[in-house]
Motif scaffolding. Structure first.
Motif, PDB file in Angstrom:
ATOM      1  N   ASP A  11       0.805  -1.052   0.117  1.00  0.00           N
ATOM      2  CA  ASP A  11       0.227   0.100  -0.183  1.00  0.00           C
ATOM      3  C   ASP A  11       1.069   1.310   0.060  1.00  0.00           C
ATOM      4  OD1 ASP A  11      -1.836   2.206   0.677  1.00  0.00           O
ATOM      5  OD2 ASP A  11      -3.313   0.517   1.520  1.00  0.00           O
ATOM      6  N   ASP A  12       0.517   2.194  -0.685  1.00  0.00           N
ATOM      7  CA  ASP A  12       1.546   3.336  -0.804  1.00  0.00           C
ATOM      8  C   ASP A  12       1.293   4.276   0.227  1.00  0.00           C
ATOM      9  OD1 ASP A  12      -0.975   3.884  -2.228  1.00  0.00           O
ATOM     10  OD2 ASP A  12      -0.180   5.422  -3.355  1.00  0.00           O
ATOM     11  N   SER A  42       4.842   0.026  -3.025  1.00  0.00           N
ATOM     12  CA  SER A  42       4.680   0.171  -4.490  1.00  0.00           C
ATOM     13  C   SER A  42       4.399  -1.295  -5.135  1.00  0.00           C
ATOM     14  CB  SER A  42       5.247   0.784  -5.385  1.00  0.00           C
ATOM     15  OG  SER A  42       6.741  -0.155  -5.453  1.00  0.00           O
ATOM     16  N   ALA A  43       3.685  -1.482  -6.025  1.00  0.00           N
ATOM     17  CA  ALA A  43       3.390  -2.823  -6.918  1.00  0.00           C
ATOM     18  C   ALA A  43       4.838  -3.308  -7.250  1.00  0.00           C
ATOM     19  CB  ALA A  43       2.327  -2.901  -7.773  1.00  0.00           C
ATOM     20  N   GLY A  67       1.812   3.955 -10.831  1.00  0.00           N
ATOM     21  CA  GLY A  67       2.352   2.860 -11.647  1.00  0.00           C
ATOM     22  C   GLY A  67       1.471   1.806 -11.824  1.00  0.00           C
ATOM     23  N   ILE A  68       2.188   0.529 -11.601  1.00  0.00           N
ATOM     24  CA  ILE A  68       1.398  -0.522 -11.634  1.00  0.00           C
ATOM     25  C   ILE A  68       0.457  -0.725 -10.411  1.00  0.00           C
ATOM     26  CG2 ILE A  68       1.460  -3.063 -11.671  1.00  0.00           C
ATOM     27  CD1 ILE A  68       4.267  -2.982 -12.325  1.00  0.00           C
ATOM     28  N   ASN A  69      -1.003  -0.668 -10.797  1.00  0.00           N
ATOM     29  CA  ASN A  69      -2.189  -0.954  -9.834  1.00  0.00           C
ATOM     30  C   ASN A  69      -2.261  -2.438  -9.146  1.00  0.00           C
ATOM     31  OD1 ASN A  69      -4.009  -2.530 -11.297  1.00  0.00           O
ATOM     32  ND2 ASN A  69      -4.665  -0.458 -12.345  1.00  0.00           N
ATOM     33  N   GLY A  70      -3.150  -2.529  -8.247  1.00  0.00           N
ATOM     34  CA  GLY A  70      -3.202  -3.698  -7.715  1.00  0.00           C
ATOM     35  C   GLY A  70      -3.731  -4.945  -8.632  1.00  0.00           C
ATOM     36  N   ILE A  71      -4.583  -4.499  -9.226  1.00  0.00           N
ATOM     37  CA  ILE A  71      -5.102  -5.480 -10.320  1.00  0.00           C
ATOM     38  C   ILE A  71      -4.234  -6.130 -11.221  1.00  0.00           C
ATOM     39  CG2 ILE A  71      -6.777  -5.901 -11.984  1.00  0.00           C
ATOM     40  CD1 ILE A  71      -8.220  -5.752  -9.415  1.00  0.00           C
TER      41      ILE A  71
END
Length: 241
Positions: A11-12, A42-43, A67-71
């Protein structure tokens, strides 16, 4: 229960990480669980760590991150790992439908309710294998974790080894002898110098070949036939686990 549960929080937002950390420690103390916990903001940071060492059992994953999201991260994970238990954390419920594609345990809507987190963690920990055996192989620069019970048979070629599982085939340069030493001794047998077979997946053994439950037929050598046949009989009689 396994000896230790390794949980990653990705989690950011620092305030949410600290809240989740407190809740997770409370849950572990309440259930007398030995806990390993790590944090990623970050992811990309989690993706790098996970690619090097798949030691985590549960991932608490924020969806909305730069950046890269969780999904997107979850989809990357599922390409090579179906064991990691993912619990999504989100401020809005818009992404809930996509969780089915990556077999998420659940979604938790911010602000997180401690009781609901406990329920998700209870569910996730029940899915953590107690004595599940896995092997790690390198496939085109990626480390892949494979459940041993899913391995139907292994076939060696000149420079590569194919690991045939119930879902797909993996090609690796790992030596078949090294793989054999890592496998559960009572669940596999060397039936040919180029083949190892999972006993639970054998349908029929003949003098020269073995028919498997996926329809494939592999050779059994004359020298190894007796040992292979005895291992098969003992396995299905329950004389070995």
């Amino acid at each position: 229960m396994i000896g230790r549960i390794n949980i990653a929080i990705c989690d950011d937002e620092k305030i949410h990480v600290e809240l989740l950390e407190r809740y997770v420690h409370n849950w572990a103390k309440k259930n007398n669980i030995k806990l390993g916990i790590e944090f990623f903001h970050s992811a990309e940071a989690f993706d790098f760590s996970w690619s090097m060492d798949k030691r985590y059992h549960i991932l608490l994953l924020d969806i909305q991150m730069p950046g890269i999201n969780g999904i997107e991260l979850a989809k990357r994970i599922r390409k090579s790992d179906n064991l990691l238990n993912i619990i999504f954390i989100t401020a809005i419920p818009d992404f809930i439908g996509e969780g089915y594609d990556v077999s998420a345990i659940n979604y938790l809507i911010k602000p997180i309710e401690e009781k609901k987190l406990y329920e998700c963690l209870d569910k996730a920990v029940q899915k953590v294998p107690k004595k599940e055996k896995t092997i790690l192989i390198d496939v085109e620069g990626e480390t892949i974790r494979i459940k041993q019970e899913d391995i139907i048979y292994i076939e060696a070629f000149s420079h590569t080894v194919d690991i045939n599982t119930v879902s797909e085939k993996y090609a690796t340069r790992k030596n078949i002898g090294i793989i054999e030493n890592e496998l559960e001794q009572n669940a596999f047998v060397r039936c040919h110098r180029s083949y190892i077979v999972g006993l639970k997946h054998i349908k029929r053994i003949g003098k020269t070949d073995i028919e498997l439950d996926n329809g494939d037929v592999i050779p059994v050598s004359r020298r190894l036939y007796t040992n292979t046949n005895m291992a098969f009989i003992k396995y299905f009689r329950g004389e070995i686990n």
